[in-house]
Write an enzyme that holds these catalytic residues in place. Sequence first.
Site, PDB file in Angstrom:
ATOM      1  N   LYS A 221      33.121   8.230  -7.416  1.00 58.44           N
ATOM      2  CA  LYS A 221      33.789   8.922  -7.175  1.00 58.44           C
ATOM      3  C   LYS A 221      34.096  10.393  -6.480  1.00 58.44           C
ATOM      4  O   LYS A 221      32.935  10.547  -6.777  1.00 58.44           O
ATOM      5  CB  LYS A 221      35.155   8.919  -8.246  1.00 58.44           C
ATOM      6  N   ARG A 261      33.911   0.948 -15.186  1.00 53.58           N
ATOM      7  CA  ARG A 261      33.983   0.255 -14.424  1.00 53.58           C
ATOM      8  C   ARG A 261      32.762   0.817 -13.129  1.00 53.58           C
ATOM      9  O   ARG A 261      32.937   2.100 -13.266  1.00 53.58           O
ATOM     10  CB  ARG A 261      35.221  -0.213 -14.225  1.00 53.58           C
TER      11      ARG A 261
HETATM   12  N1  PMM Z   1      38.966   2.233  -8.893  1.00 52.76           N
HETATM   13  C1  PMM Z   1      38.699   1.777  -8.004  1.00 52.76           C
HETATM   14  C2  PMM Z   1      39.024   0.860  -7.523  1.00 52.76           C
HETATM   15  N2  PMM Z   1      39.779   0.052  -8.310  1.00 52.76           N
HETATM   16  N3  PMM Z   1      39.962  -0.005 -10.869  1.00 52.76           N
HETATM   17  C3  PMM Z   1      40.706   0.510 -12.032  1.00 52.76           C
HETATM   18  N4  PMM Z   1      40.707   0.014 -13.421  1.00 52.76           N
HETATM   19  N5  PMM Z   1      39.531   2.319 -11.974  1.00 52.76           N
HETATM   20  C4  PMM Z   1      39.721   2.806 -10.873  1.00 52.76           C
HETATM   21  O1  PMM Z   1      39.660   3.627 -11.272  1.00 52.76           O
HETATM   22  C5  PMM Z   1      39.430   1.857  -9.825  1.00 52.76           C
HETATM   23  C6  PMM Z   1      40.062   0.473  -9.626  1.00 52.76           C
HETATM   24  C7  PMM Z   1      38.299   2.753  -6.097  1.00 52.76           C
HETATM   25  O2  PMM Z   1      37.119   2.021  -5.748  1.00 52.76           O
HETATM   26  P1  PMM Z   1      36.160   1.109  -5.312  1.00 52.76           P
HETATM   27  O3  PMM Z   1      36.532   0.193  -6.045  1.00 52.76           O
HETATM   28  O4  PMM Z   1      35.866   1.421  -4.130  1.00 52.76           O
HETATM   29  O5  PMM Z   1      35.232   1.847  -6.237  1.00 52.76           O
END
Ligand code: PMM
Length: 310
Positions: A221, A261
């Site tokens: 991020k 994640r």
């Molecule tokens: N961040 C992204 C997408 N989905 N889901 C959860 N639960 N928590 C997160 O911080 C989160 C998410 C950001 O997008 P990316 O898939 O491009 O990293």
Amino acid sequence: MRLPGLAELDDLGRTLVMGVVNVTPDSFSDGGEWFEPAAAVAHGRRLRAEGADILDVGGESTRPGAARVPVEDELARVLPVIEALARDGAVVSVDTTRAVVAERAVASGARLVNDVSGGLADPRMAEVVARTGVAYVCMHWRGHADVMDSLEVYDDVVADVRDELAARMVDLRAAGVRAEQIVLDPGLGFSKAGTANWPLLSHLGTLRTLGRPVLVGASRKRFLGHLLAGPDGVLAPPAARDAATAAVSTLAAAAGAWCVRVHAVQATADAVRVVAAWDGARAVDSTAGPVSTQDETVQEAFGDDEGSTT
Ligand code: PMM
């Protein structure tokens, strides 16, 4: 902590690893790399081989400023990938804010719904989660990608996120979702400027006081790009943020996160095992003297001394 439908993850005794499978042409962190379903399935299989416990399949980018994807496109992107990975026996989650996508994904084999809007984007989401009975990641969210950067005002970011997640839980419960289904997520980077993310990480214990498992999504991020910016102030690019991501995974696991994640699974899969071994040795070491000052400092910083998993 036990969640419905995820029995094989219950007894691992460590923080879980969720590997990201973005089936999008424009995600900020790996945009376009796995856009074709066959490439996305192959990528998911690779992440599983590297140690991912859960594969998180998403068809809509949440990159700041991103426009929404038509629902038919989102369905066409994620369903074949979910079906194929679930058929392999993988635990699959669907990363969506849409109730209809969640419902179809569960019918195709998804066992978690990962909703970055915590049910706010679609009034039908809570009802679908209640009816299907699946585990549900409720993330802290204030608005869609096109407006989220303008919604970054907090009195106290940790207390505000905790209170807003507590309010989401009340609404979800009122719609029939059982407490046991819910996982909470501070929503790093979502309506949070760079520095606002660090207190949320260093106070994960505050979110844990809500009594539900916590998922942390720090991977690649922007706030890590700021942290690692060069002397010219240029942000480190997403792929250069993986070592910092693994460091966050280590600290989050030590602070009791249920799941992290990540895009690059291998280093984080190793990290959560290191934390489990470390904590396991502390738990059984009856010959050790008093806990050292350093250990106490670490425990205070994490606000928790109960081990690495719920
Ligand atoms: N961040 C992204 C997408 N989905 N889901 C959860 N639960 N928590 C997160 O911080 C989160 C998410 C950001 O997008 P990316 O898939 O491009 O990293």
